[in-house]
Design an enzyme around this catalytic site. Sequence first.
Site, PDB file in Angstrom:
ATOM      1  N   HIS A  41     100.760  17.640   1.043  1.00 41.15           N
ATOM      2  CA  HIS A  41     101.499  17.212   2.233  1.00 41.15           C
ATOM      3  C   HIS A  41     100.750  17.585   3.498  1.00 41.15           C
ATOM      4  O   HIS A  41     100.397  18.743   3.716  1.00 41.15           O
ATOM      5  CB  HIS A  41     102.881  17.872   2.238  1.00 41.15           C
ATOM      6  CG  HIS A  41     103.813  17.299   3.265  1.00 41.15           C
ATOM      7  ND1 HIS A  41     104.609  16.204   3.021  1.00 41.15           N
ATOM      8  CD2 HIS A  41     104.068  17.673   4.550  1.00 41.15           C
ATOM      9  CE1 HIS A  41     105.327  15.922   4.092  1.00 41.15           C
ATOM     10  NE2 HIS A  41     105.007  16.796   5.040  1.00 41.15           N
ATOM     11  N   GLU A  43     100.307  18.370   7.379  1.00 42.50           N
ATOM     12  CA  GLU A  43     101.089  18.972   8.462  1.00 42.50           C
ATOM     13  C   GLU A  43     101.613  17.901   9.418  1.00 42.50           C
ATOM     14  O   GLU A  43     100.878  17.016   9.851  1.00 42.50           O
ATOM     15  CB  GLU A  43     100.187  19.943   9.218  1.00 42.50           C
ATOM     16  CG  GLU A  43     100.802  20.566  10.452  1.00 42.50           C
ATOM     17  CD  GLU A  43      99.802  21.392  11.238  1.00 42.50           C
ATOM     18  OE1 GLU A  43     100.247  22.195  12.081  1.00 42.50           O
ATOM     19  OE2 GLU A  43      98.586  21.236  11.020  1.00 42.50           O
ATOM     20  N   CYS A  44     102.911  17.984   9.746  1.00 49.37           N
ATOM     21  CA  CYS A  44     103.522  17.048  10.699  1.00 49.37           C
ATOM     22  C   CYS A  44     104.671  17.768  11.391  1.00 49.37           C
ATOM     23  O   CYS A  44     105.782  17.835  10.868  1.00 49.37           O
ATOM     24  CB  CYS A  44     104.026  15.792   9.979  1.00 49.37           C
ATOM     25  SG  CYS A  44     104.850  14.609  11.082  1.00 49.37           S
ATOM     26  N   CYS A  57     107.559  11.783   6.941  1.00 46.52           N
ATOM     27  CA  CYS A  57     106.988  13.047   6.471  1.00 46.52           C
ATOM     28  C   CYS A  57     108.064  14.071   6.122  1.00 46.52           C
ATOM     29  O   CYS A  57     108.035  14.697   5.062  1.00 46.52           O
ATOM     30  CB  CYS A  57     106.046  13.623   7.528  1.00 46.52           C
ATOM     31  SG  CYS A  57     104.637  12.558   7.905  1.00 46.52           S
ATOM     32  N   GLU A 110      97.503  17.315  11.172  1.00 47.96           N
ATOM     33  CA  GLU A 110      98.439  16.700  12.122  1.00 47.96           C
ATOM     34  C   GLU A 110      97.868  15.395  12.682  1.00 47.96           C
ATOM     35  O   GLU A 110      96.695  15.321  13.055  1.00 47.96           O
ATOM     36  CB  GLU A 110      98.706  17.669  13.271  1.00 47.96           C
ATOM     37  CG  GLU A 110      99.719  17.197  14.277  1.00 47.96           C
ATOM     38  CD  GLU A 110     101.149  17.266  13.764  1.00 47.96           C
ATOM     39  OE1 GLU A 110     101.789  16.198  13.699  1.00 47.96           O
ATOM     40  OE2 GLU A 110     101.615  18.374  13.435  1.00 47.96           O
ATOM     41  N   GLY A 111      98.704  14.355  12.714  1.00 48.52           N
ATOM     42  CA  GLY A 111      98.266  13.082  13.263  1.00 48.52           C
ATOM     43  C   GLY A 111      97.130  12.454  12.489  1.00 48.52           C
ATOM     44  O   GLY A 111      96.220  11.858  13.068  1.00 48.52           O
ATOM     45  N   ASP A 146      91.821   7.362   9.823  1.00 50.25           N
ATOM     46  CA  ASP A 146      92.369   8.514   9.101  1.00 50.25           C
ATOM     47  C   ASP A 146      91.252   9.530   8.948  1.00 50.25           C
ATOM     48  O   ASP A 146      90.287   9.299   8.208  1.00 50.25           O
ATOM     49  CB  ASP A 146      92.901   8.081   7.732  1.00 50.25           C
ATOM     50  CG  ASP A 146      93.723   9.171   7.046  1.00 50.25           C
ATOM     51  OD1 ASP A 146      93.553  10.352   7.406  1.00 50.25           O
ATOM     52  OD2 ASP A 146      94.528   8.838   6.153  1.00 50.25           O
ATOM     53  N   ARG A 148      91.593  12.658   7.849  1.00 49.20           N
ATOM     54  CA  ARG A 148      91.930  13.731   6.914  1.00 49.20           C
ATOM     55  C   ARG A 148      90.940  13.797   5.757  1.00 49.20           C
ATOM     56  O   ARG A 148      90.499  12.771   5.243  1.00 49.20           O
ATOM     57  CB  ARG A 148      93.339  13.544   6.356  1.00 49.20           C
ATOM     58  CG  ARG A 148      94.429  13.708   7.388  1.00 49.20           C
ATOM     59  CD  ARG A 148      95.784  13.331   6.830  1.00 49.20           C
ATOM     60  NE  ARG A 148      95.847  11.905   6.476  1.00 49.20           N
ATOM     61  CZ  ARG A 148      96.933  11.316   5.993  1.00 49.20           C
ATOM     62  NH1 ARG A 148      98.034  12.021   5.782  1.00 49.20           N
ATOM     63  NH2 ARG A 148      96.917  10.028   5.722  1.00 49.20           N
TER      64      ARG A 148
END
Length: 210
Positions: A41, A43-44, A57, A110-111, A146, A148
Amino acid sequence: PVAGAVDPLRVLLFEKRAGARCIAVLRGNVHGVELVPTRVHSECLLGDALGSTRCECGSQLRAFQRQVLGDDQGKNVVMNDSKEDGVVGANNEGGSTHRCGILLYLLGHEGKGIGLASKLQAYSLQDGPLQLSEEEANLHLGFRVDARRYGAARAALRELGVKSVSLYTNSVRKAAALGDIVAATVRWRSREQCWQQVSGSRKHSSDTSS
């Protein structure tokens, strides 16, 4: 203790890797176990902590806590064969079973990896006169669609010693990034607001961010 959890949970913090720090929340013994129910998961803050309805989320996180870390494990999940995900020590006489699961929470995602300040800027671009999509807004700000990476999650799973995971995600990219350790996927159902594995589904048929 964690809200909704019926078994003691362990929390482990791993070193930062590939731009993210991984927090692992574990239910039961996962070492050497196959098809461990696992949620990676990102972070949000707005969704996870503040309940924003702009993304799913928070709903996905709380549903995983309820269905896997909590006492609803197994409900709403249709298994794809006779081997039930994350169940260890079951016997044929209906004796006790030991359930397990892993939540890997990735700080630094995040984001989609651009950070909270840039995420709020992207929101302004989406809501303002330009009416950009999320992807277009990220590109407009000079980021990738993206950003990530999942090296921290891969490293954590290796250190935890799991044989394979049943990954709770709709994202082809995330499943591919984790590699061969992903033996099956459980998909998010927006209408039902739960995680549900369709019978026979072990392939990743769509690419979303969850």
